[in-house]
Motif scaffolding. Structure first.
Motif, PDB file in Angstrom:
ATOM      1  N   LEU A  30     -33.304 -15.194   8.086  1.00  0.00           N
ATOM      2  CA  LEU A  30     -34.354 -14.282   7.645  1.00  0.00           C
ATOM      3  C   LEU A  30     -34.344 -14.151   6.126  1.00  0.00           C
ATOM      4  O   LEU A  30     -35.397 -14.170   5.481  1.00  0.00           O
ATOM      5  CB  LEU A  30     -34.178 -12.921   8.306  1.00  0.00           C
ATOM      6  N   ARG A  31     -33.165 -14.029   5.532  1.00  0.00           N
ATOM      7  CA  ARG A  31     -33.088 -13.883   4.076  1.00  0.00           C
ATOM      8  C   ARG A  31     -33.538 -15.159   3.368  1.00  0.00           C
ATOM      9  O   ARG A  31     -34.167 -15.097   2.306  1.00  0.00           O
ATOM     10  CB  ARG A  31     -31.667 -13.483   3.669  1.00  0.00           C
ATOM     11  N   THR A  32     -33.227 -16.302   3.953  1.00  0.00           N
ATOM     12  CA  THR A  32     -33.712 -17.555   3.387  1.00  0.00           C
ATOM     13  C   THR A  32     -35.231 -17.601   3.417  1.00  0.00           C
ATOM     14  O   THR A  32     -35.885 -18.011   2.447  1.00  0.00           O
ATOM     15  CB  THR A  32     -33.127 -18.749   4.157  1.00  0.00           C
ATOM     16  N   THR A  33     -35.818 -17.184   4.546  1.00  0.00           N
ATOM     17  CA  THR A  33     -37.275 -17.126   4.661  1.00  0.00           C
ATOM     18  C   THR A  33     -37.870 -16.178   3.632  1.00  0.00           C
ATOM     19  O   THR A  33     -38.916 -16.454   3.033  1.00  0.00           O
ATOM     20  CB  THR A  33     -37.688 -16.682   6.072  1.00  0.00           C
ATOM     21  N   ALA A  47     -32.198  -3.332  -4.538  1.00  0.00           N
ATOM     22  CA  ALA A  47     -31.415  -4.514  -4.182  1.00  0.00           C
ATOM     23  C   ALA A  47     -30.135  -4.195  -3.430  1.00  0.00           C
ATOM     24  O   ALA A  47     -29.468  -5.108  -2.938  1.00  0.00           O
ATOM     25  CB  ALA A  47     -31.085  -5.304  -5.452  1.00  0.00           C
ATOM     26  N   GLY A  48     -29.768  -2.916  -3.331  1.00  0.00           N
ATOM     27  CA  GLY A  48     -28.597  -2.534  -2.552  1.00  0.00           C
ATOM     28  C   GLY A  48     -27.328  -3.151  -3.094  1.00  0.00           C
ATOM     29  O   GLY A  48     -27.062  -3.139  -4.298  1.00  0.00           O
ATOM     30  N   THR A  49     -26.531  -3.727  -2.199  1.00  0.00           N
ATOM     31  CA  THR A  49     -25.279  -4.352  -2.610  1.00  0.00           C
ATOM     32  C   THR A  49     -25.451  -5.829  -2.912  1.00  0.00           C
ATOM     33  O   THR A  49     -24.467  -6.549  -3.083  1.00  0.00           O
ATOM     34  CB  THR A  49     -24.206  -4.185  -1.520  1.00  0.00           C
ATOM     35  N   GLY A  50     -26.689  -6.309  -2.959  1.00  0.00           N
ATOM     36  CA  GLY A  50     -26.942  -7.681  -3.371  1.00  0.00           C
ATOM     37  C   GLY A  50     -26.822  -8.716  -2.269  1.00  0.00           C
ATOM     38  O   GLY A  50     -26.533  -9.882  -2.538  1.00  0.00           O
ATOM     39  N   ARG A  51     -27.112  -8.331  -1.051  1.00  0.00           N
ATOM     40  CA  ARG A  51     -26.944  -9.267   0.062  1.00  0.00           C
ATOM     41  C   ARG A  51     -27.957 -10.414   0.015  1.00  0.00           C
ATOM     42  O   ARG A  51     -27.729 -11.466   0.627  1.00  0.00           O
ATOM     43  CB  ARG A  51     -27.033  -8.521   1.393  1.00  0.00           C
ATOM     44  N   ASN A  52     -29.065 -10.248  -0.693  1.00  0.00           N
ATOM     45  CA  ASN A  52     -30.030 -11.349  -0.808  1.00  0.00           C
ATOM     46  C   ASN A  52     -29.668 -12.359  -1.893  1.00  0.00           C
ATOM     47  O   ASN A  52     -30.225 -13.464  -1.918  1.00  0.00           O
ATOM     48  CB  ASN A  52     -31.437 -10.801  -1.119  1.00  0.00           C
TER      49      ASN A  52
END
Length: 209
Positions: A30-33, A47-52
């Motif tokens: 999903l993140r790749t998409t 961006a939170g903790t940067g998981r993307n």
């Protein structure tokens, strides 16, 4: 997260808490998409903790906007492993410290349900995107029928116990009203197990007209 009230304790535990959601949505795919094809200069709101960050494979520069100091401290530890150059900014989505038409793309990931001023955030995103720029999003919105009415009733309580989340947000409708051309995943993204009060969940793009 996009919510400056996130506690230091939650910020330290956020990645662990997120693992269950990741399994339920097929996180890496999903993140790749969501961000893998974005190019140029990109701003991620909340961006939170940067998981993307590991999935920005084509972007030239990513500006990660996050108002929570706890989240930013976790995010900073992931910058070295990110593919593009990453800049971290302490700001909220309602007041982005950028010039008009500065970005080629923007990203929101489960952000619009928690922000205090939905229209304000979308207006700011629209302002900082170049004409034809796109907002790439993964969000949940108010459902229809009985489930939607249940979300209306439970939203005030859930907002207090789920870090500000409002399950009855009409985010896609507001994107369209504020000048975006929106396309969403069809069918919605399947979530396993399905949360009892939130959803449906969508990935999509909102193009600045």
């Amino acid at each position: 997260m996009g919510n400056g009230r996130v506690s230091q304790v939650l910020a330290r535990q956020y990645d662990r808490i997120s693992e269950r959601l990741e399994r339920g949505i097929g996180g890496p795919q999903l993140r790749t998409t969501l961000v893998g094809d974005l190019t140029g200069r990109v701003v991620e709101i909340g961006a939170g903790t940067g998981r993307n960050l590991p999935y920005y494979s084509k972007a030239d520069h990513v500006v990660a906007v996050e108002p929570s100091s706890g989240m930013r401290s976790q995010l900073m530890g992931k910058i070295d492993s990110a593919a593009p150059a990453v800049e971290v900014i302490d700001a909220t989505g309602e007041r982005l410290p950028f010039e008009d038409e500065e970005f080629d793309a923007a990203v929101s990931f489960l952000l619009l349900c928690v922000v205090d001023d939905l229209d304000g955030v979308l207006t700011e995103i629209h302002r900082v995107l170049k004409p034809g720029g796109r907002l790439s999003f993964f969000e949940h919105v108010r459902d229809v029928g009985r489930r939607g009415r249940t979300q209306d009733l439970t939203s005030p309580l859930l907002r207090r116990v789920q870090f500000g989340c409002r399950p009855n947000r009409r985010s896609i409708e507001r994107m369209q009203a504020l000048g975006f051309e929106v396309q969403v995943s069809d069918p919605p993204v399947p979530i396993k197990p399905r949360p009892p009060f939130s959803g449906p969940y969508f990935t999509g793009t909102a193009i600045r007209r």
